[in-house]
Design a protein around this motif. Structure first.
Motif, PDB file in Angstrom:
ATOM      1  N   GLU A 103       0.827  -1.208   0.000  1.00 35.39           N
ATOM      2  CA  GLU A 103       0.000   0.000   0.000  1.00 35.39           C
ATOM      3  C   GLU A 103       0.862   1.259   0.000  1.00 35.39           C
ATOM      4  OE1 GLU A 103      -2.166  -3.446   1.067  1.00 35.39           O
ATOM      5  OE2 GLU A 103      -0.382  -2.609   2.049  1.00 35.39           O
ATOM      6  N   GLU A 104       1.955   1.238   0.742  1.00 37.53           N
ATOM      7  CA  GLU A 104       2.861   2.385   0.759  1.00 37.53           C
ATOM      8  C   GLU A 104       3.537   2.574  -0.592  1.00 37.53           C
ATOM      9  OE1 GLU A 104       4.223   2.411   5.458  1.00 37.53           O
ATOM     10  OE2 GLU A 104       5.225   1.068   4.027  1.00 37.53           O
ATOM     11  N   LEU A 105       3.821   1.461  -1.267  1.00 33.46           N
ATOM     12  CA  LEU A 105       4.418   1.547  -2.593  1.00 33.46           C
ATOM     13  C   LEU A 105       3.414   2.140  -3.586  1.00 33.46           C
ATOM     14  CD1 LEU A 105       7.241   0.744  -3.555  1.00 33.46           C
ATOM     15  CD2 LEU A 105       6.287  -1.415  -4.367  1.00 33.46           C
ATOM     16  N   ASP A 106       2.167   1.712  -3.496  1.00 38.12           N
ATOM     17  CA  ASP A 106       1.119   2.298  -4.347  1.00 38.12           C
ATOM     18  C   ASP A 106       1.048   3.808  -4.136  1.00 38.12           C
ATOM     19  OD1 ASP A 106       0.475  -0.251  -5.211  1.00 38.12           O
ATOM     20  OD2 ASP A 106      -1.349  -0.405  -3.993  1.00 38.12           O
ATOM     21  N   ALA A 139       1.618  -0.942 -13.002  1.00 36.21           N
ATOM     22  CA  ALA A 139       0.971  -0.432 -14.215  1.00 36.21           C
ATOM     23  C   ALA A 139      -0.446   0.048 -13.908  1.00 36.21           C
ATOM     24  CB  ALA A 139       0.946  -1.514 -15.286  1.00 36.21           C
ATOM     25  N   ARG A 140      -1.155  -0.687 -13.054  1.00 29.46           N
ATOM     26  CA  ARG A 140      -2.533  -0.317 -12.713  1.00 29.46           C
ATOM     27  C   ARG A 140      -2.555   1.006 -11.939  1.00 29.46           C
ATOM     28  NH1 ARG A 140      -3.600  -4.511  -9.878  1.00 29.46           N
ATOM     29  NH2 ARG A 140      -3.789  -5.704 -11.801  1.00 29.46           N
ATOM     30  N   ILE A 156       3.392   4.407 -20.139  1.00 33.40           N
ATOM     31  CA  ILE A 156       4.336   3.672 -19.299  1.00 33.40           C
ATOM     32  C   ILE A 156       5.606   3.465 -20.104  1.00 33.40           C
ATOM     33  CG2 ILE A 156       4.833   1.376 -18.333  1.00 33.40           C
ATOM     34  CD1 ILE A 156       1.852   1.278 -17.493  1.00 33.40           C
ATOM     35  N   THR A 157       6.754   3.647 -19.470  1.00 28.69           N
ATOM     36  CA  THR A 157       8.032   3.340 -20.113  1.00 28.69           C
ATOM     37  C   THR A 157       8.809   2.376 -19.237  1.00 28.69           C
ATOM     38  OG1 THR A 157       8.118   5.551 -21.102  1.00 28.69           O
ATOM     39  CG2 THR A 157      10.149   4.264 -21.105  1.00 28.69           C
ATOM     40  N   GLN A 160      -0.998  -3.143 -21.546  1.00 24.86           N
ATOM     41  CA  GLN A 160      -2.164  -3.349 -22.410  1.00 24.86           C
ATOM     42  C   GLN A 160      -3.406  -3.662 -21.603  1.00 24.86           C
ATOM     43  OE1 GLN A 160      -0.345  -6.462 -24.837  1.00 24.86           O
ATOM     44  NE2 GLN A 160      -0.335  -5.124 -26.643  1.00 24.86           N
ATOM     45  N   ALA A 161      -3.252  -4.418 -20.525  1.00 17.85           N
ATOM     46  CA  ALA A 161      -4.397  -4.769 -19.686  1.00 17.85           C
ATOM     47  C   ALA A 161      -5.028  -3.539 -19.045  1.00 17.85           C
ATOM     48  CB  ALA A 161      -3.968  -5.761 -18.605  1.00 17.85           C
ATOM     49  N   GLU A 162      -4.230  -2.479 -18.893  1.00 19.06           N
ATOM     50  CA  GLU A 162      -4.733  -1.232 -18.298  1.00 19.06           C
ATOM     51  C   GLU A 162      -5.068  -0.188 -19.351  1.00 19.06           C
ATOM     52  OE1 GLU A 162      -5.404  -1.318 -15.200  1.00 19.06           O
ATOM     53  OE2 GLU A 162      -4.389  -3.245 -14.893  1.00 19.06           O
TER      54      GLU A 162
END
Length: 313
Positions: A92-95, A151-152, A162-163, A181-183
């Motif tokens: 969660e902190e990383l998000d 990515a999400r 995104i790179t 692609q999924a996002e």
């Protein structure tokens, strides 16, 4: 909110600058402590966040002064699960750090964007392992699962694209493309190459690009080369069809190999004017390459000279 997600302006041509070697700049020039080379760790307090803002401002000013586009690349190369755990971050902190990194760039875009300087926000994804060494190579499925959460978060936070910076192997690159692609996110793959112009796995660059395209339905918007001096790969670039998929460069300041750089105790900043001339020579050969930044050892001085040389070319 994403502004360019459905149409990246750099695909229309014109020069687009991005930043330089953020980690080496912050460590060697700014005196910052970046455990595990994690620039995003500075976001933990306001003082560190302001250091990052100043870093991006220096580069964005160059783009605005020269009326080029600019790609704001988030300081999140290390903010993926394994590295976050090493630094003591929960998921969660990383998000939260990834969201904060994108929000900071959105504020900078509001300050610097003009009609002549469109500013594209890119969420940076780094490799699970080291940027010089592929280590234990994942399957594409494992890579998609590993990178999917970051990515999400980038998609939800409003990044335009995104790179993947310092991609070292094809399966991980495929997984990152599929995660993007999924996002519904445009994605760019920037491959690390060695002094022979090949990936750290020994694979030729042309073959790697072809395999990623084949596995993802030409998923990447384009490809880049990073973490190598132009002299390391100029000889492998020819007039074959795949070269049109290559649109960006983020080169090292030094001509040294990755092994030599790892062992060096002092930063090799090379010669900014010479590096700019090298970029200009490459653009004369391949004028479709239009996304230009730096990697290890480079700073805003190199970006300035790259811009001057490439505008002249």
């Amino acid at each position: 909110m994403a502004k360019y997600r459905h149409h990246l302006p750099q695909l229309d041509g014109g020069l687009f600058l991005t930043d330089a070697g953020i980690e080496t700049t912050l460590i060697f020039h700014e005196g910052q402590n970046l455990p595990h080379f994690a620039a995003f760790h500075l976001l933990k307090d306001e003082a560190g966040t302001e250091v990052l803002r100043d870093y991006f401002r220096r580069h964005a000013r160059i783009a605005r002064e020269h009326r080029t586009g600019f790609i704001l690349e988030s300081a999140t190369w290390r903010s993926s699960p394994d590295w976050g755990e090493l630094l003591g971050y929960s998921a969660e902190e990383l998000d939260a750090a990834n969201r904060q990194a994108i929000a900071m760039l959105a504020d900078l875009r509001a300050d610097f964007e003009t009609p002549e300087t469109p500013c594209v926000i890119s969420g940076c994804i780094g490799p699970r392992g080291d940027g010089y060494d592929p280590g234990q190579v994942m399957t594409p499925e494992e890579a998609q699962d590993y990178h999917g959460r970051q990515a999400r978060v980038f998609a939800e936070a409003g990044a335009d694209m995104i790179t993947a910076i310092t991609a070292t192997n094809v399966p991980e690159a495929v997984g990152i493309v599929r995660a993007a692609q999924a996002e519904g996110m445009p994605v760019v793959i920037s491959f690390t190459v060695e002094t022979d112009g090949r990936l750290p796995t020994g694979q030729p660059l042309a073959e790697a690009i072809g395999l990623v395209d084949e596995a993802t339905g030409k998923g990447p918007a384009y490809y880049m080369i990073n973490c190598a001096h132009p002299s390391h790969f100029a000889g492998v670039l020819g007039n074959e069809g795949w070269i049109r998929r290559l649109r960006g460069l983020r080169c090292n300041a030094s001509r040294k190999s990755h092994a030599e750089l790892d062992e060096a105790e002092e930063l090799d900043s090379g010669d900014p004017v010479e590096l700019g001339a090298d970029y200009g020579s490459l653009l004369q050969r391949f004028p479709h390459i239009n996304v230009l930044g730096g990697c290890c050892g480079t700073d805003h001085r190199h970006i300035q000279q790259i811009c001057v040389a490439c505008q002249a070319a």
